[in-house]
Scaffold this active site. Structure first.
Site, PDB file in Angstrom:
ATOM      1  N   ASN A   9      25.177  -1.145   3.571  1.00 40.23           N
ATOM      2  CA  ASN A   9      26.029  -0.063   3.084  1.00 40.23           C
ATOM      3  C   ASN A   9      26.004   1.047   4.135  1.00 40.23           C
ATOM      4  O   ASN A   9      25.019   1.771   4.239  1.00 40.23           O
ATOM      5  CB  ASN A   9      25.474   0.431   1.734  1.00 40.23           C
ATOM      6  CG  ASN A   9      26.186   1.668   1.214  1.00 40.23           C
ATOM      7  OD1 ASN A   9      27.231   2.058   1.742  1.00 40.23           O
ATOM      8  ND2 ASN A   9      25.628   2.277   0.176  1.00 40.23           N
ATOM      9  N   TRP A  10      27.081   1.152   4.880  1.00 42.35           N
ATOM     10  CA  TRP A  10      27.101   2.127   5.986  1.00 42.35           C
ATOM     11  C   TRP A  10      27.324   3.550   5.494  1.00 42.35           C
ATOM     12  O   TRP A  10      27.218   4.505   6.264  1.00 42.35           O
ATOM     13  CB  TRP A  10      28.189   1.760   6.996  1.00 42.35           C
ATOM     14  CG  TRP A  10      27.938   0.473   7.726  1.00 42.35           C
ATOM     15  CD1 TRP A  10      26.932  -0.427   7.492  1.00 42.35           C
ATOM     16  CD2 TRP A  10      28.708  -0.066   8.793  1.00 42.35           C
ATOM     17  NE1 TRP A  10      27.029  -1.489   8.349  1.00 42.35           N
ATOM     18  CE2 TRP A  10      28.117  -1.297   9.164  1.00 42.35           C
ATOM     19  CE3 TRP A  10      29.849   0.356   9.482  1.00 42.35           C
ATOM     20  CZ2 TRP A  10      28.619  -2.095  10.189  1.00 42.35           C
ATOM     21  CZ3 TRP A  10      30.351  -0.433  10.503  1.00 42.35           C
ATOM     22  CH2 TRP A  10      29.740  -1.650  10.857  1.00 42.35           C
ATOM     23  N   LYS A  11      27.697   3.687   4.239  1.00 39.97           N
ATOM     24  CA  LYS A  11      27.975   5.012   3.654  1.00 39.97           C
ATOM     25  C   LYS A  11      29.008   5.764   4.517  1.00 39.97           C
ATOM     26  O   LYS A  11      29.855   5.141   5.135  1.00 39.97           O
ATOM     27  CB  LYS A  11      26.680   5.803   3.469  1.00 39.97           C
ATOM     28  CG  LYS A  11      25.637   4.988   2.686  1.00 39.97           C
ATOM     29  CD  LYS A  11      24.468   5.786   2.212  1.00 39.97           C
ATOM     30  CE  LYS A  11      23.510   4.875   1.453  1.00 39.97           C
ATOM     31  NZ  LYS A  11      22.360   5.605   0.920  1.00 39.97           N
ATOM     32  N   HIS A  94      27.379   3.273  -7.154  1.00 36.18           N
ATOM     33  CA  HIS A  94      26.245   3.705  -6.334  1.00 36.18           C
ATOM     34  C   HIS A  94      25.764   5.065  -6.848  1.00 36.18           C
ATOM     35  O   HIS A  94      26.573   5.892  -7.276  1.00 36.18           O
ATOM     36  CB  HIS A  94      26.676   3.806  -4.866  1.00 36.18           C
ATOM     37  CG  HIS A  94      25.518   3.996  -3.948  1.00 36.18           C
ATOM     38  ND1 HIS A  94      24.912   5.228  -3.782  1.00 36.18           N
ATOM     39  CD2 HIS A  94      24.829   3.126  -3.183  1.00 36.18           C
ATOM     40  CE1 HIS A  94      23.911   5.089  -2.941  1.00 36.18           C
ATOM     41  NE2 HIS A  94      23.832   3.825  -2.562  1.00 36.18           N
ATOM     42  N   GLU A  96      24.945   7.682  -5.391  1.00 38.34           N
ATOM     43  CA  GLU A  96      25.598   8.834  -4.744  1.00 38.34           C
ATOM     44  C   GLU A  96      26.952   9.115  -5.388  1.00 38.34           C
ATOM     45  O   GLU A  96      27.373  10.259  -5.509  1.00 38.34           O
ATOM     46  CB  GLU A  96      25.722   8.579  -3.232  1.00 38.34           C
ATOM     47  CG  GLU A  96      24.351   8.707  -2.564  1.00 38.34           C
ATOM     48  CD  GLU A  96      24.157   7.837  -1.332  1.00 38.34           C
ATOM     49  OE1 GLU A  96      25.143   7.327  -0.777  1.00 38.34           O
ATOM     50  OE2 GLU A  96      22.985   7.647  -0.941  1.00 38.34           O
ATOM     51  N   GLU A 164      18.683   0.018  -7.552  1.00 33.49           N
ATOM     52  CA  GLU A 164      18.361   1.028  -6.547  1.00 33.49           C
ATOM     53  C   GLU A 164      17.768   2.260  -7.215  1.00 33.49           C
ATOM     54  O   GLU A 164      18.517   3.136  -7.677  1.00 33.49           O
ATOM     55  CB  GLU A 164      19.623   1.432  -5.791  1.00 33.49           C
ATOM     56  CG  GLU A 164      20.284   0.294  -5.049  1.00 33.49           C
ATOM     57  CD  GLU A 164      21.095   0.808  -3.865  1.00 33.49           C
ATOM     58  OE1 GLU A 164      20.819   0.382  -2.745  1.00 33.49           O
ATOM     59  OE2 GLU A 164      21.969   1.666  -4.063  1.00 33.49           O
ATOM     60  N   GLY A 170      17.193   6.526   0.732  1.00 32.15           N
ATOM     61  CA  GLY A 170      17.237   7.447   1.863  1.00 32.15           C
ATOM     62  C   GLY A 170      16.007   8.334   1.996  1.00 32.15           C
ATOM     63  O   GLY A 170      16.021   9.309   2.734  1.00 32.15           O
ATOM     64  N   SER A 210      15.480   2.406   0.814  1.00 30.62           N
ATOM     65  CA  SER A 210      14.575   2.445   1.960  1.00 30.62           C
ATOM     66  C   SER A 210      14.079   1.070   2.415  1.00 30.62           C
ATOM     67  O   SER A 210      12.942   0.924   2.854  1.00 30.62           O
ATOM     68  CB  SER A 210      13.386   3.374   1.665  1.00 30.62           C
ATOM     69  OG  SER A 210      13.839   4.706   1.495  1.00 30.62           O
ATOM     70  N   GLY A 231      20.821   0.668   3.354  1.00 29.44           N
ATOM     71  CA  GLY A 231      21.597   1.816   3.819  1.00 29.44           C
ATOM     72  C   GLY A 231      21.290   2.122   5.273  1.00 29.44           C
ATOM     73  O   GLY A 231      21.781   1.460   6.191  1.00 29.44           O
ATOM     74  N   GLY A 232      20.424   3.102   5.491  1.00 33.96           N
ATOM     75  CA  GLY A 232      20.104   3.587   6.839  1.00 33.96           C
ATOM     76  C   GLY A 232      19.835   2.489   7.856  1.00 33.96           C
ATOM     77  O   GLY A 232      20.368   2.534   8.981  1.00 33.96           O
TER      78      GLY A 232
HETATM   79  P1  PGA Z   1      18.760   3.439   2.112  1.00 33.43           P
HETATM   80  O1  PGA Z   1      20.049   3.357   1.161  1.00 33.43           O
HETATM   81  O2  PGA Z   1      18.462   2.037   2.566  1.00 33.43           O
HETATM   82  O3  PGA Z   1      19.172   4.339   3.237  1.00 33.43           O
HETATM   83  O4  PGA Z   1      17.649   3.988   1.295  1.00 33.43           O
HETATM   84  C1  PGA Z   1      20.228   2.298   0.282  1.00 33.43           C
HETATM   85  C2  PGA Z   1      21.504   2.466  -0.500  1.00 33.43           C
HETATM   86  O5  PGA Z   1      21.813   3.599  -0.874  1.00 33.43           O
HETATM   87  O6  PGA Z   1      22.248   1.503  -0.751  1.00 33.43           O
END
Ligand code: PGA
Length: 254
Positions: A9-11, A94, A96, A164, A170, A210, A231-232
Site C-alpha cells: 500500500n503506497w498510500k 483502511h 486512515e 491492521e 506506521g 509496521s 505500507g512504508g
Molecule cells: P505500515 O502501514 O506498514 O507503514 O505500518 C500498513 C498499512 O497501513 O497498510
C-alpha cells in the site's frame, strides 16, 4: 491451501515518475517469485502507467480506495466501474480513511458491495485503536467492524481481509505474531458464523502494521496469517522484495 499474499500500500506517496521508477526497480525480480500473490497499490494517478509496466507479469494491481456510486456528479471521486477496467484489487476501509475521512461502517459496507458488484476484489481492513486495545476491546471492535462492513453481502467472491491494528500502522511498533494470529483466528471464526466454514477456511486474511523485512517471518509462520499488507516498507524495492521472498519461502515449506 490458501495462497499467501503480500500487498504493498503506497498510500499518498510517489509522483508518476517515482512510481514508474519504483516498479522498474523491482518488476523483474518480483515477477519471478512464485507461491505468493504480489499486489502493488499505487496512487490512482499512477495506476494506468503501472498497469502497462506490469502487463504480462505475475504482479497484480490494486487501488487504495473507491467510491460506491457507479458514475455521475461526484467531483473528484473514482467509481468501481472505472477501476474494474484497471486493476483487480481495491483496499477498502483502511483506518486512515475511517479516521481522517470519517468513513463509517455503513460507507465501508457500500464500498465493499460496489466493488464486488463489478468484480473487483476488496482488501477489507479492520483493526482496533490503541485505547480500545488497552481496554481489552479488540475482539468487540474487530467483530463489529467486520459485521457492519459485510452487512447484507451474501457473496464474498475473492474478498480478502487485512487485520491492521491502528496502533501498529506506521509506528514501527508491530503486533506480535501471536497477537495477530489470535485476532485473525477470531476474524475467521466470525466469517464462519456469518457465512460458512468452507468460506472461512478459503479466505485469505492478512496482517498489516509496521511489517518489514526483519519481522515478516514472525507473521508468516503463524497458521492463521496468510500474508501482509505493507505500507512504508513497500516503498523500498529491496525491502518489498525481501518480504515477498520470505513469504514465498515460508509458505513453500509448509
Ligand atoms: P505500515 O502501514 O506498514 O507503514 O505500518 C500498513 C498499512 O497501513 O497498510
Amino acid at each position: 491451501m490458501r495462497v499467501p499474499m503480500i500487498a504493498g500500500n503506497w498510500k499518498m506517496n510517489t509522483t508518476l515518475s517515482e512510481a514508474i521508477e519504483l516498479v522498474n526497480e523491482m518488476r523483474r525480480e518480483l515477477d519471478e517469485i512464485g507461491n505468493v500473490d504480489k499486489v502493488i497499490c499505487p496512487p490512482f494517478i499512477s495506476l494506468a502507467a503501472v498497469r502497462e509496466l506490469i502487463n504480462g507479469s505475475s504482479i497484480k494491481l490494486g487501488a487504495q480506495n473507491i467510491y460506491f456510486e457507479e458514475k455521475g456528479a461526484y467531483t473528484g471521486e473514482i467509481s468501481p466501474l472505472m477501476l474494474s477496467d484497471l486493476c483487480e484489487f481495491v483496499i477498502i476501509g483502511h483506518s486512515e480513511r475511517r479516521h481522517y475521512f470519517n468513513e463509517t461502517g455503513e460507507i465501508v459496507n457500500k464500498k465493499v458491495q460496489a466493488a464486488l458488484g463489478v468484480g473487483l476484489k476488496p482488501i477489507l481492513c479492520v483493526g482496533e485503536r490503541l485505547e480500545e486495545n488497552e481496554a481489552g476491546r479488540t475482539e468487540e471492535v474487530v467483530t463489529e467492524q467486520l459485521r457492519s462492513s459485510l452487512a447484507k453481502i451474501d457473496y464474498l467472491s475473492g474478498l480478502i481481509i487485512a487485520y491492521e491494528p491502528v496502533w501498529a500502522i506506521g509506528t514501527g511498533k508491530a503486533a506480535t505474531g501471536k497477537q495477530a494470529n489470535e485476532t485473525i483466528g477470531l476474524i475467521r471464526r466470525n466469517i464462519s458464523e456469518l457465512y460458512d466454514g468452507e468460506i472461512a477456511q478459503d479466505m485469505r486474511i492478512l496482517y498489516g502494521g509496521s511489517v518489514n523485512a526483519a519481522n515478516t517471518t514472525e507473521f508468516l509462520n503463524q497458521p492463521e496469517i496468510d500474508g501482509a499488507l505493507v505500507g512504508g516498507a513497500s516503498l523500498k524495492a529491496n525491502q518489498f522484495l525481501s518480504i515477498v521472498k520470505q513469504a514465498a519461502e515460508i509458505r513453500g515449506r509448509l
